[in-house]
Design a protein around this motif. Sequence first.
Motif, short mmCIF file in Angstrom:
data_model
loop_
_atom_site.label_atom_id
_atom_site.label_comp_id
_atom_site.label_asym_id
_atom_site.label_seq_id
_atom_site.Cartn_x
_atom_site.Cartn_y
_atom_site.Cartn_z
N VAL A 171 -14.59 3.79 1.51
CA VAL A 171 -14.37 4.11 2.92
C VAL A 171 -14.01 2.85 3.70
CG1 VAL A 171 -15.82 6.16 2.91
CG2 VAL A 171 -16.84 3.95 3.48
N LEU A 172 -14.01 1.70 3.03
CA LEU A 172 -13.55 0.44 3.62
C LEU A 172 -12.25 0.04 2.95
CD1 LEU A 172 -16.92 -1.54 3.72
CD2 LEU A 172 -15.59 -0.91 5.72
N VAL A 173 -11.23 -0.28 3.74
CA VAL A 173 -9.93 -0.61 3.16
C VAL A 173 -9.35 -1.87 3.80
CG1 VAL A 173 -9.32 1.75 2.54
CG2 VAL A 173 -8.73 0.89 4.81
N ARG A 174 -8.43 -2.49 3.08
CA ARG A 174 -7.69 -3.64 3.60
C ARG A 174 -6.73 -3.17 4.70
NH1 ARG A 174 -7.98 -7.85 -0.26
NH2 ARG A 174 -8.70 -7.17 -2.32
N GLU A 175 -6.36 -4.11 5.55
CA GLU A 175 -5.49 -3.77 6.67
C GLU A 175 -4.15 -3.21 6.21
OE1 GLU A 175 -3.59 -6.35 10.26
OE2 GLU A 175 -5.78 -6.11 10.26
N GLU A 176 -3.59 -3.74 5.12
CA GLU A 176 -2.29 -3.27 4.67
C GLU A 176 -2.32 -1.81 4.22
OE1 GLU A 176 -3.68 -6.23 1.35
OE2 GLU A 176 -3.92 -5.98 3.53
N MET A 177 -3.50 -1.29 3.84
CA MET A 177 -3.60 0.12 3.49
C MET A 177 -3.47 1.00 4.73
SD MET A 177 -3.88 -0.10 0.24
CE MET A 177 -3.03 -1.68 0.20
N MET A 178 -4.03 0.55 5.84
CA MET A 178 -3.90 1.27 7.11
C MET A 178 -2.46 1.23 7.61
SD MET A 178 -6.95 2.50 8.20
CE MET A 178 -7.21 2.36 9.98
N VAL A 179 -1.79 0.12 7.37
CA VAL A 179 -0.36 0.02 7.71
C VAL A 179 0.44 0.99 6.85
CG1 VAL A 179 1.67 -1.48 7.70
CG2 VAL A 179 -0.52 -2.37 8.51
N GLY A 180 0.07 1.08 5.56
CA GLY A 180 0.81 1.91 4.63
C GLY A 180 0.88 3.37 5.03
N THR A 181 -0.21 3.91 5.58
CA THR A 181 -0.22 5.32 5.97
C THR A 181 0.03 5.52 7.46
OG1 THR A 181 -2.65 5.11 5.90
CG2 THR A 181 -1.58 6.28 4.09
N GLY A 182 0.24 4.44 8.20
CA GLY A 182 0.70 4.57 9.58
C GLY A 182 -0.35 4.48 10.66
N GLN A 183 -1.63 4.23 10.29
CA GLN A 183 -2.65 4.06 11.32
C GLN A 183 -2.47 2.75 12.08
OE1 GLN A 183 -3.39 5.33 8.27
NE2 GLN A 183 -3.96 7.38 8.96
N LEU A 184 -1.87 1.77 11.41
CA LEU A 184 -1.57 0.48 12.03
C LEU A 184 -0.06 0.23 11.90
CD1 LEU A 184 -4.47 -1.77 10.62
CD2 LEU A 184 -4.32 -0.73 12.88
N PRO A 185 0.49 -0.55 12.83
CA PRO A 185 -0.20 -1.35 13.84
C PRO A 185 -0.44 -0.62 15.17
CG PRO A 185 2.12 -1.89 13.81
CD PRO A 185 1.92 -0.88 12.72
N LYS A 186 0.13 0.57 15.34
CA LYS A 186 0.17 1.18 16.67
C LYS A 186 -1.12 1.84 17.10
CE LYS A 186 3.43 3.70 19.57
NZ LYS A 186 4.70 4.48 19.60
N PHE A 187 -1.92 2.33 16.15
CA PHE A 187 -3.07 3.17 16.53
C PHE A 187 -4.40 2.54 16.14
CE2 PHE A 187 0.61 5.92 15.66
CZ PHE A 187 0.79 6.45 16.93
N GLY A 188 -4.46 1.22 16.18
CA GLY A 188 -5.68 0.52 15.80
C GLY A 188 -6.88 0.86 16.65
N GLU A 189 -6.65 1.20 17.92
CA GLU A 189 -7.77 1.49 18.81
C GLU A 189 -8.49 2.79 18.42
OE1 GLU A 189 -5.37 3.92 22.34
OE2 GLU A 189 -6.40 2.06 22.80
N ASP A 190 -7.86 3.61 17.57
CA ASP A 190 -8.48 4.86 17.16
C ASP A 190 -9.44 4.70 15.99
OD1 ASP A 190 -7.00 6.26 19.07
OD2 ASP A 190 -5.31 6.54 17.71
N SER A 191 -9.48 3.49 15.40
CA SER A 191 -10.32 3.26 14.22
C SER A 191 -11.25 2.07 14.44
CB SER A 191 -9.44 3.03 12.99
OG SER A 191 -8.67 4.17 12.69
#
Length: 430
Positions: free
Chosen positions: A199-219
């Motif tokens: 349930v903990l992931v590297r930042e590039e994984m969040m980028v990969g599925t689109g949560q970052l860079p735009k929606f970081g405030e949601d996580s």
Amino acid sequence: MHDIRAIRDNPAAFDAGLSRRGLSAMSSEVLALDEARRALILKAETAQAEANKAAKEVGAAKARGDEDEFQRLRAQVAENKAQIASLNDGAKAKDAELQALLLGIPNIPYDDVPDGKDEADNVEIHRYGNPRNFAFQPLEHYDIPAVQDGMDFETAAKLSGSRFVLLSGSVARLHRALAQFMLDTHVEEHGLTETITPVLVREEMMVGTGQLPKFGEDSYQTTNGWWLIPTAEVTLTNIVNGLTIEESYLPRRYAAHTLCFRSEAGSAGRDTSGMLRQHQFEKVEMVTVCTPETSDAEHTRMTTQAQNILEKLELPYRTVILCSGDMGAGARRTHDIEVWLPGQNTYREISSISTCGAYQARRMNARYKPSAGGKPEFVHTLNGSGLAVGRTLIAVLENGQEEDGSVTLPAVLHPYLRGKTRIDASGSLV
């Protein structure tokens, strides 16, 4: 992420797709950056060719003893090297700027997605079951007598703050039974591969599925840079991050039951009552990785799988296709399944099933080798809830409530509860 070549080839179509999402045209901005980057690359290549030519001539001048020409050419080579380095640095900077811009642009809706601005423009495509006619005024889940001792918001607020809940006793057991039932159904009947993920992931994984860079405030991000997953879509989809796999390996169909964490920045109103919208919750997530030719069929398959869970639980629901203005940023088409909640006298979302095309695959650089040969192509990815466990708990409790304060439970759950069929008004499984 978008294919820059497709934008070059048809900027009008790209802008038309963004317009359907209510966004301004962006092709001019994208292509201006792209052209500046390509111009710098061309200048660097030209300068490199000149440097290579001058380097050859240096040796020739040295061999024939022409010292003046030798020194001039050496100076030219040194100047070319500095120019090449500067041009390459400029091209890299423009490329980084272009990539950052492309990463922030949402996906383009499929043609069959209805146009619209918000949820009022979503279109119902399927309905199952009829809401029960109660002989009494049905209560919201947290007011049902059978539930009140097992659903503690005050203690959770003391422990963690608002939008958390402490489940105990029969309610906690029912919650666990629901998750187990969902997983068993997806694995044994739907053919998904059960997966346990971090349930903990590297930042590039969040980028990969689109949560970052735009929606970081949601996580939520930890102090050492890890991110808490908002859904197992992140971990399951990124299994193929950076890989080029054989077509015969596809489709891959995964299911995972995980904790999920969302800040719910900006949400307010009735959706936050009780357990409906929490910072921490559990979900059984479905993810499919497939070829472009099969992605539409997989979207239908995944929608049917989520609907099947609700039908087995005998819960009325409806399925809608989201309009272009209401879809998530990464989706090309989304089906929302909304379950009937009698305590609120309305349907509420319990699953969202999206097909993303190659949008996530480009961000992850995830490809497959066609069996017929040819260059590797980007895979297609899909994700959906199968289901949100807490919201399913709410639906089971509200739809099964009785006038005496007890709750009658769906028959499909009885084996998971050692034959128990109800939660009585005192909160005991009987």
